[in-house]
Design a protein around this motif. Structure first.
Motif, PDB file in Angstrom:
ATOM      1  N   MET A   1     -49.262  14.336  25.720  1.00  0.00           N
ATOM      2  CA  MET A   1     -48.498  15.341  26.465  1.00  0.00           C
ATOM      3  C   MET A   1     -47.373  14.657  27.233  1.00  0.00           C
ATOM      4  SD  MET A   1     -51.600  17.706  27.965  1.00  0.00           S
ATOM      5  CE  MET A   1     -52.501  16.300  28.637  1.00  0.00           C
ATOM      6  N   ARG A   2     -46.207  15.299  27.214  1.00  0.00           N
ATOM      7  CA  ARG A   2     -45.037  14.711  27.858  1.00  0.00           C
ATOM      8  C   ARG A   2     -44.804  15.365  29.214  1.00  0.00           C
ATOM      9  NH1 ARG A   2     -39.495  15.432  28.406  1.00  0.00           N
ATOM     10  NH2 ARG A   2     -38.167  13.588  28.054  1.00  0.00           N
ATOM     11  N   GLY A   3     -44.372  14.564  30.179  1.00  0.00           N
ATOM     12  CA  GLY A   3     -44.101  15.128  31.494  1.00  0.00           C
ATOM     13  C   GLY A   3     -43.193  14.219  32.313  1.00  0.00           C
ATOM     14  N   THR A   4     -42.962  14.625  33.579  1.00  0.00           N
ATOM     15  CA  THR A   4     -42.117  13.885  34.501  1.00  0.00           C
ATOM     16  C   THR A   4     -42.933  13.498  35.726  1.00  0.00           C
ATOM     17  OG1 THR A   4     -40.181  15.178  33.802  1.00  0.00           O
ATOM     18  CG2 THR A   4     -39.998  13.959  35.872  1.00  0.00           C
ATOM     19  N   VAL A   5     -42.848  12.249  36.131  1.00  0.00           N
ATOM     20  CA  VAL A   5     -43.551  11.799  37.329  1.00  0.00           C
ATOM     21  C   VAL A   5     -42.855  12.388  38.548  1.00  0.00           C
ATOM     22  CG1 VAL A   5     -44.240   9.803  38.717  1.00  0.00           C
ATOM     23  CG2 VAL A   5     -44.296   9.668  36.217  1.00  0.00           C
ATOM     24  N   ILE A   6     -43.611  13.122  39.379  1.00  0.00           N
ATOM     25  CA  ILE A   6     -43.013  13.780  40.545  1.00  0.00           C
ATOM     26  C   ILE A   6     -43.540  13.213  41.858  1.00  0.00           C
ATOM     27  CG2 ILE A   6     -42.511  15.915  39.322  1.00  0.00           C
ATOM     28  CD1 ILE A   6     -45.006  17.150  40.669  1.00  0.00           C
ATOM     29  N   LYS A   7     -44.531  12.340  41.800  1.00  0.00           N
ATOM     30  CA  LYS A   7     -45.053  11.724  43.027  1.00  0.00           C
ATOM     31  C   LYS A   7     -45.707  10.398  42.675  1.00  0.00           C
ATOM     32  CE  LYS A   7     -48.278  12.580  46.875  1.00  0.00           C
ATOM     33  NZ  LYS A   7     -49.223  13.577  47.471  1.00  0.00           N
ATOM     34  N   SER A   8     -45.459   9.404  43.514  1.00  0.00           N
ATOM     35  CA  SER A   8     -46.070   8.096  43.328  1.00  0.00           C
ATOM     36  C   SER A   8     -46.580   7.585  44.666  1.00  0.00           C
ATOM     37  CB  SER A   8     -45.055   7.098  42.755  1.00  0.00           C
ATOM     38  OG  SER A   8     -45.548   5.770  42.854  1.00  0.00           O
ATOM     39  N   THR A   9     -47.859   7.255  44.719  1.00  0.00           N
ATOM     40  CA  THR A   9     -48.421   6.654  45.926  1.00  0.00           C
ATOM     41  C   THR A   9     -48.593   5.150  45.755  1.00  0.00           C
ATOM     42  OG1 THR A   9     -50.717   6.967  45.206  1.00  0.00           O
ATOM     43  CG2 THR A   9     -49.684   8.776  46.427  1.00  0.00           C
ATOM     44  N   GLY A  10     -48.217   4.645  44.596  1.00  0.00           N
ATOM     45  CA  GLY A  10     -48.382   3.225  44.301  1.00  0.00           C
ATOM     46  C   GLY A  10     -49.570   2.959  43.405  1.00  0.00           C
ATOM     47  N   SER A  11     -50.584   3.802  43.498  1.00  0.00           N
ATOM     48  CA  SER A  11     -51.784   3.653  42.664  1.00  0.00           C
ATOM     49  C   SER A  11     -51.997   4.857  41.754  1.00  0.00           C
ATOM     50  CB  SER A  11     -53.023   3.463  43.550  1.00  0.00           C
ATOM     51  OG  SER A  11     -52.899   2.328  44.372  1.00  0.00           O
ATOM     52  N   TYR A  12     -51.592   6.021  42.244  1.00  0.00           N
ATOM     53  CA  TYR A  12     -51.779   7.256  41.480  1.00  0.00           C
ATOM     54  C   TYR A  12     -50.463   8.028  41.423  1.00  0.00           C
ATOM     55  CZ  TYR A  12     -56.764   6.341  41.728  1.00  0.00           C
ATOM     56  OH  TYR A  12     -58.008   5.753  41.603  1.00  0.00           O
ATOM     57  N   TYR A  13     -50.367   8.879  40.397  1.00  0.00           N
ATOM     58  CA  TYR A  13     -49.119   9.577  40.128  1.00  0.00           C
ATOM     59  C   TYR A  13     -49.408  11.032  39.790  1.00  0.00           C
ATOM     60  CZ  TYR A  13     -47.916   4.680  39.427  1.00  0.00           C
ATOM     61  OH  TYR A  13     -47.768   3.320  39.599  1.00  0.00           O
ATOM     62  N   ASP A  14     -48.553  11.929  40.316  1.00  0.00           N
ATOM     63  CA  ASP A  14     -48.599  13.321  39.890  1.00  0.00           C
ATOM     64  C   ASP A  14     -47.544  13.503  38.808  1.00  0.00           C
ATOM     65  OD1 ASP A  14     -50.430  13.617  41.895  1.00  0.00           O
ATOM     66  OD2 ASP A  14     -49.240  14.988  43.117  1.00  0.00           O
ATOM     67  N   VAL A  15     -47.941  14.194  37.732  1.00  0.00           N
ATOM     68  CA  VAL A  15     -47.039  14.386  36.596  1.00  0.00           C
ATOM     69  C   VAL A  15     -46.890  15.877  36.324  1.00  0.00           C
ATOM     70  CG1 VAL A  15     -46.674  13.953  34.128  1.00  0.00           C
ATOM     71  CG2 VAL A  15     -47.702  12.171  35.576  1.00  0.00           C
ATOM     72  N   ARG A  16     -45.641  16.354  36.282  1.00  0.00           N
ATOM     73  CA  ARG A  16     -45.357  17.737  35.909  1.00  0.00           C
ATOM     74  C   ARG A  16     -45.094  17.780  34.416  1.00  0.00           C
ATOM     75  NH1 ARG A  16     -40.812  18.589  38.474  1.00  0.00           N
ATOM     76  NH2 ARG A  16     -39.545  18.318  36.620  1.00  0.00           N
ATOM     77  N   LEU A  17     -45.982  18.447  33.684  1.00  0.00           N
ATOM     78  CA  LEU A  17     -45.833  18.543  32.233  1.00  0.00           C
ATOM     79  C   LEU A  17     -44.656  19.445  31.884  1.00  0.00           C
ATOM     80  CD1 LEU A  17     -49.585  18.903  31.161  1.00  0.00           C
ATOM     81  CD2 LEU A  17     -48.211  16.814  31.379  1.00  0.00           C
ATOM     82  N   ASP A  18     -44.204  19.343  30.667  1.00  0.00           N
ATOM     83  CA  ASP A  18     -43.043  20.120  30.234  1.00  0.00           C
ATOM     84  C   ASP A  18     -43.290  21.624  30.319  1.00  0.00           C
ATOM     85  OD1 ASP A  18     -41.723  17.787  29.807  1.00  0.00           O
ATOM     86  OD2 ASP A  18     -41.849  17.824  27.616  1.00  0.00           O
ATOM     87  N   ASP A  19     -44.583  22.052  30.313  1.00  0.00           N
ATOM     88  CA  ASP A  19     -44.885  23.485  30.426  1.00  0.00           C
ATOM     89  C   ASP A  19     -45.021  23.931  31.889  1.00  0.00           C
ATOM     90  OD1 ASP A  19     -47.317  22.463  31.251  1.00  0.00           O
ATOM     91  OD2 ASP A  19     -48.485  23.257  29.565  1.00  0.00           O
ATOM     92  N   GLY A  20     -44.772  23.002  32.836  1.00  0.00           N
ATOM     93  CA  GLY A  20     -44.820  23.341  34.251  1.00  0.00           C
ATOM     94  C   GLY A  20     -46.123  22.995  34.936  1.00  0.00           C
ATOM     95  N   GLN A  21     -47.169  22.756  34.176  1.00  0.00           N
ATOM     96  CA  GLN A  21     -48.456  22.387  34.774  1.00  0.00           C
ATOM     97  C   GLN A  21     -48.363  21.009  35.418  1.00  0.00           C
ATOM     98  OE1 GLN A  21     -51.618  22.152  31.879  1.00  0.00           O
ATOM     99  NE2 GLN A  21     -53.060  21.182  33.310  1.00  0.00           N
ATOM    100  N   VAL A  22     -48.997  20.823  36.573  1.00  0.00           N
ATOM    101  CA  VAL A  22     -49.011  19.543  37.258  1.00  0.00           C
ATOM    102  C   VAL A  22     -50.379  18.893  37.125  1.00  0.00           C
ATOM    103  CG1 VAL A  22     -48.802  18.364  39.480  1.00  0.00           C
ATOM    104  CG2 VAL A  22     -47.233  20.222  38.909  1.00  0.00           C
ATOM    105  N   VAL A  23     -50.403  17.682  36.619  1.00  0.00           N
ATOM    106  CA  VAL A  23     -51.625  16.893  36.534  1.00  0.00           C
ATOM    107  C   VAL A  23     -51.586  15.882  37.674  1.00  0.00           C
ATOM    108  CG1 VAL A  23     -53.063  15.383  35.104  1.00  0.00           C
ATOM    109  CG2 VAL A  23     -51.665  17.177  34.030  1.00  0.00           C
TER     110      VAL A  23
END
Length: 306
Positions: A1-23
């Motif tokens: 699944m492809r997405g964009t990194v929208i948050k980085s804490t240095g160890s973990y990352y939030d990723v917004r997928l192309d369909d809008g869902q955030v992992v």
């Protein structure tokens, strides 16, 4: 699944997928840390990534090619780099000539690095409501240096809403990263433009006139009027990386333009006869602060590391 990194804490990352869902709280595969040991953050906010789900956890297994990025050396003694943001349309550099002071060297290092990595810069001079007549005169002379080079320069008072519409126009429908020293008002500016974000802010230290870190990690926020802003922690110093010593002048617009008239094609603008750059400084056609910043970078060990 492809997405964009929208948050980085240095160890973990939030990723917004192309369909809008955030992992949320994705981790990266261990081998990526090994493959990119020169960077403190092999994954940056703004990166396009591929992820997979393993045991109900998101795992970033690939960072797709970047179109550009804003990068600095982690510290003067380090060989590692730190990517502030990737795949941006522009950088917004927030500057204060007082409360706290942003030095010309910091500004010029940021601009040279952005120029080298293909990132346009909007310069925002904040807190103009706090300047007396003398500081206003200094500000206008300082701004003119960068206006003459073609940089987009905006005066604002985030506290009193001066100039905010101009900034908003520049941000609309673009992916922007905002940067600057702690205390220059980055989070206050974002809150004024998009009040619903309610980013944490704090006053500058009265004891040393420097900023307190309120933004602790990089994060991308959406604008209701279109576009995104990547908020970053305040930067105390900006070390240059990825630029060879003999290339530095190429990323100083004013110096590069004048250097066409130097007697030698490989002029270092230090000691050679017939140097048009040194002559321009002597005649006041080139700002001494810019020349000093250029020399500072060339002399710095940071310019040796690629």
């Amino acid at each position: 699944m492809r997405g964009t990194v929208i948050k980085s804490t240095g160890s973990y990352y939030d990723v917004r997928l192309d369909d809008g869902q955030v992992v949320a709280d994705c981790r990266i595969k261990g081998k990526m840390r090994i493959d990119d040991i020169k960077s403190t953050n092999p994954v940056a906010v703004g990166d396009f990534v591929n992820i997979e789900i393993e045991s109900n956890e998101g795992v970033i297994d690939e960072v797709l090619p970047r179109k550009n990025y804003v990068v600095r050396r982690s510290s003067n003694l380090s060989k590692q780099t730190h990517i502030l943001a990737a795949n941006v349309d522009q950088a917004v550099l927030v500057v204060t000539i007082n409360f706290p002071v942003t030095t010309p060297t910091f500004i010029d290092r940021f601009l040279a690095s952005a120029e080298a990595f293909g990132v346009p810069v909007v310069m925002v001079f904040n807190k103009v409501d706090r300047y007396d007549a003398q500081l206003r005169e200094e500000l206008q002379a300082f701004e003119q240096i960068y206006k003459d080079m073609g940089y987009d320069v905006i005066e604002i008072s985030a506290k009193h809403d001066k100039g905010l519409e101009q900034v908003k126009e520049r941000l609309k429908d673009k992916v922007s990263v905002i940067a600057g020293h702690s205390g220059v008002g980055k989070s206050t500016l974002i809150n004024k433009i998009e009040p619903g974000l309610d980013l944490r802010t704090d006053d500058i230290s009265e004891t040393n006139n420097s900023g307190k870190h309120t933004t602790t990690h990089a994060e991308m926020h959406p604008f209701s009027f279109g576009g995104y802003i990547i908020d970053t922690p305040g930067i105390r110093g900006f070390g240059i990386t990825g630029i060879e010593r003999n290339e530095v002048a190429h990323y100083f617009r004013d110096i590069f333009k004048v250097s066409d008239d130097c007697q030698y094609n490989n002029c270092s603008h230090r000691h050679e006869p017939g140097c048009a750059v040194k002559l321009a400084v002597e005649e006041g056609r080139l700002a001494y602060s810019r020349y000093q910043s250029y020399i500072n970078i060339v002399d710095s060990s940071t310019s040796k590391y690629r």
